[in-house]
Design a protein around this motif. Structure first.
Motif, mmCIF file in Angstrom:
data_model
loop_
_atom_site.group_PDB
_atom_site.id
_atom_site.type_symbol
_atom_site.label_atom_id
_atom_site.label_comp_id
_atom_site.label_asym_id
_atom_site.label_seq_id
_atom_site.Cartn_x
_atom_site.Cartn_y
_atom_site.Cartn_z
ATOM 1 N N ARG A 101 37.834 40.411 45.439
ATOM 2 C CA ARG A 101 38.257 38.577 46.080
ATOM 3 C C ARG A 101 37.015 37.943 44.878
ATOM 4 N N GLU A 105 38.855 35.345 42.175
ATOM 5 C CA GLU A 105 37.640 33.828 41.740
ATOM 6 C C GLU A 105 37.778 33.614 40.622
ATOM 7 N N GLU A 106 37.032 34.904 39.858
ATOM 8 C CA GLU A 106 36.469 34.401 38.480
ATOM 9 C C GLU A 106 37.666 34.757 37.681
ATOM 10 N N ARG A 108 40.996 33.759 38.148
ATOM 11 C CA ARG A 108 41.236 31.787 38.624
ATOM 12 C C ARG A 108 40.606 31.083 37.789
ATOM 13 N N ARG A 109 38.984 30.915 37.304
ATOM 14 C CA ARG A 109 38.780 30.198 36.903
ATOM 15 C C ARG A 109 38.729 29.884 35.314
#
Length: 112
Positions: A101, A105-106, A108-109
């Motif tokens: 997860r 997130e990383e 996407r960032r």
């Protein structure tokens, strides 16, 4: 067991990550030879900035390594999981799930 604490890797994670990498290497899933006893964990093409670490009770319990699938500019928006390990003692505690997860997130960032 408490939830894992997820954080970016730091250069002082070198030894615990190196040990974890050696301890979790297996013929069942390896795509490269086992790490040598003196091989560094962080390398020029995959340093601390490319890793996310999971801790349980203040100890390194796992990591995920992110990278690019190819050096082509056309793939600059793509991130790939290039390594994932969870300590035997931490299996079943949600470490792997938390790391995946965090990797999403990383990515996407970073614009993936």
């Amino acid at each position: 067991m408490p939830a894992p604490h997820i954080r970016p890797a730091r250069s002082d994670d070198e030894e615990p990550l190196r040990r974890l990498d050696r301890d979790t290497w297996s013929l069942l899933h390896a795509v490269s030879p086992p790490p040598g006893p003196d091989d560094p964990f962080f390398r020029p093409h995959s340093g601390p900035d490319d890793h996310i670490v999971a801790e349980l009770d203040g100890a390194v319990a796992g990591y995920v390594r992110l990278g690019f699938p190819t050096p082509l500019a056309a793939n600059a928006h793509v991130r790939q999981i290039r390594g994932l390990a969870v300590a035997d003692a931490a299996r079943g505690a949600g470490v792997g799930r938390a790391l995946v997860r965090a990797a999403v997130e990383e990515a996407r960032r970073l614009g993936a």
